[in-house]
Design an enzyme around this catalytic site. Structure first.
Site, PDB file in Angstrom:
ATOM      1  N   LYS A  57       0.840  -1.199   0.000  1.00 41.45           N
ATOM      2  CA  LYS A  57       0.000   0.000   0.000  1.00 41.45           C
ATOM      3  C   LYS A  57       0.877   1.252   0.000  1.00 41.45           C
ATOM      4  O   LYS A  57       0.617   2.215  -0.728  1.00 41.45           O
ATOM      5  CB  LYS A  57      -0.943  -0.024   1.210  1.00 41.45           C
ATOM      6  CG  LYS A  57      -2.022  -1.092   1.074  1.00 41.45           C
ATOM      7  CD  LYS A  57      -2.794  -1.364   2.360  1.00 41.45           C
ATOM      8  CE  LYS A  57      -3.763  -2.536   2.163  1.00 41.45           C
ATOM      9  NZ  LYS A  57      -4.464  -2.934   3.391  1.00 41.45           N
ATOM     10  N   GLN A 101      -4.510  -1.515   9.674  1.00 40.14           N
ATOM     11  CA  GLN A 101      -4.378  -2.852   9.083  1.00 40.14           C
ATOM     12  C   GLN A 101      -4.922  -3.905  10.056  1.00 40.14           C
ATOM     13  O   GLN A 101      -4.504  -3.963  11.217  1.00 40.14           O
ATOM     14  CB  GLN A 101      -2.902  -3.122   8.743  1.00 40.14           C
ATOM     15  CG  GLN A 101      -2.674  -4.426   8.015  1.00 40.14           C
ATOM     16  CD  GLN A 101      -3.348  -4.482   6.637  1.00 40.14           C
ATOM     17  OE1 GLN A 101      -3.259  -3.537   5.855  1.00 40.14           O
ATOM     18  NE2 GLN A 101      -4.022  -5.578   6.338  1.00 40.14           N
ATOM     19  N   ASP A 124     -10.895   2.776   4.238  1.00 39.39           N
ATOM     20  CA  ASP A 124     -11.308   1.377   4.102  1.00 39.39           C
ATOM     21  C   ASP A 124     -12.823   1.253   4.025  1.00 39.39           C
ATOM     22  O   ASP A 124     -13.343   0.178   3.708  1.00 39.39           O
ATOM     23  CB  ASP A 124     -10.797   0.556   5.295  1.00 39.39           C
ATOM     24  CG  ASP A 124      -9.455  -0.097   4.994  1.00 39.39           C
ATOM     25  OD1 ASP A 124      -9.177  -0.357   3.808  1.00 39.39           O
ATOM     26  OD2 ASP A 124      -8.686  -0.337   5.943  1.00 39.39           O
TER      27      ASP A 124
END
Ligand code: NDP
Length: 316
Positions: A57, A101, A124
């Protein structure tokens, strides 16, 4: 002899490249206005898969010229420490996207941490405010993998309106949001899960079949309507010759891969059977996977644009 039917493989790498090329123009416009979109990626503990994801990422941000910050904290980190970190990131003007994460270590209250993220920076799309916006069809940040699936269907010209879509899996990350996106595009959607009766029969009704289960090669020919579009979200790693032989009818190539790379990736769909009976399908690897990071980049740039222009950009 009749040639074997070969379904069309939907190339996720090509679609990712297209999306990122388009995004470069938007980034240039933001930069001209003095804004460099910024992503903070928070990684707690030493989960090797998470480390790889976060690294890719950050790399994607770098190659697009976005600002990124990798924040790595030890496995003993507490909920209170993470809440304080999220508060700081919420307030920083150079950070447009905050990515926590998952999974977080067991002592951390993941739900509280995710809910502490400013919904405007929730790239997200997991915050209840964004979930609510998705359900009610308002502009918001949409979870990356489901958004990527819709990009594949749209860019490959696969009709969604009026289609029967069957989603196998009801997770908050993939199954539910992809079902909602398909519904908004006027598909007739069925969501299946481990308690669904006659799963194969229900799946076979899908003109579009999305498999998001985490069960290697579970979806075989009997689950697939001939000519259907099959989207395979699963990422499963096979690490023994027995597993490889169980999954593949013709395992020679996969066994070679196992020997050279130590493991073989397989989706939730049986890769040989889907080629015989589907109309189009996403391969694993190289199908849905590449879109997830691309859509994270899209969300970060979109979040930066919206923060600059509070009325928001239109959602596709
Ligand atoms: P979860 O484990 O959260 O959810 C799996 C879902 O599949 C559950 O709803 C479960 O049903 C259902 N399921 C499991 N087994 C069966 C079965 N035998 N029959 C019917 N339904 C079943 O997984 P995720 O949604 O997070 O991920 C799914 C897969 O996608 C994983 O392989 C994951 O690695 C992959 N993934 C890939 C991404 C990418 O970028 N390509 C991104 C995210 C995930 P129930 O609710 O009843 O338990």
């Amino acid at each position: 002899m009749m040639p074997a039917h070969r379904a069309r493989a939907l190339d996720g790498n090509r679609i990712r490249d297209q999306i990122l090329a388009e995004l470069a123009t938007e980034i240039a416009q933001l930069k001209a206005a003095g804004i460099v979109p910024g992503l903070a990626a928070v990684l707690v503990g030493e989960n090797p898969a998470s480390q790889i994801y976060v690294r890719s990422k950050v790399k994607a941000c770098e190659s697009l010229g976005l600002y990124s910050e990798k924040i790595e904290w030890p496995a003993e980190t507490t909920t209170a420490q993470l809440l304080a970190l999220v508060q700081q990131l919420n307030q920083r003007n150079d950070i447009d996207g905050i990515l926590i994460q998952l999974p977080l270590p067991p002592q951390v209250d993941s739900k509280r941490v995710l809910e502490a993220v400013d919904p405007a920076k929730d790239v997200d799309g997991f915050h209840p405010v964004n979930v609510g916006r998705l359900v009610s069809g308002q502009p918001g940040l949409v979870p990356c993998t489901p958004a990527g699936i819709l990009e594949i269907l749209r860019r490959e010209g696969i009709p969604i309106a009026d289609a029967r879509a069957v989603v196998v899996g009801r997770s908050d990350i993939v199954g539910k949001p992809v079902a909602m996106l398909l519904l908004h595009q006027h598909a007739t959607v069925t969501i299946c899960h481990s308690r669904t009766r006659d799963l194969a029969g229900v799946a076979r009704e899908g003109d579009i079949l999305v498999a998001a289960m985490g069960r290697p090669a579970f979806i075989t020919a009997e689950f697939i309507k001939p000519g259907a579009t099959v989207i395979d979200v699963g990422i499963n790693r096979l690490s023994s010759p027995e597993e490889v032989r169980r999954v593949f009818h013709d395992p020679a190539e996969a066994l070679r891969q196992l020997e050279t790379r130590g493991s073989v990736l397989v989706g939730d769909v049986q890769p040989e059977e889907v080629r015989q009976c589907a109309g189009a399908y996403t391969p694993v690897p190289g199908g849905v996977g590449p879109l997830t990071i691309a859509m994270l980049m899209v969300n970060t740039v979109r979040a930066a644009g919206r923060r600059m222009k509070p009325e928001g950009l239109p959602r596709e």
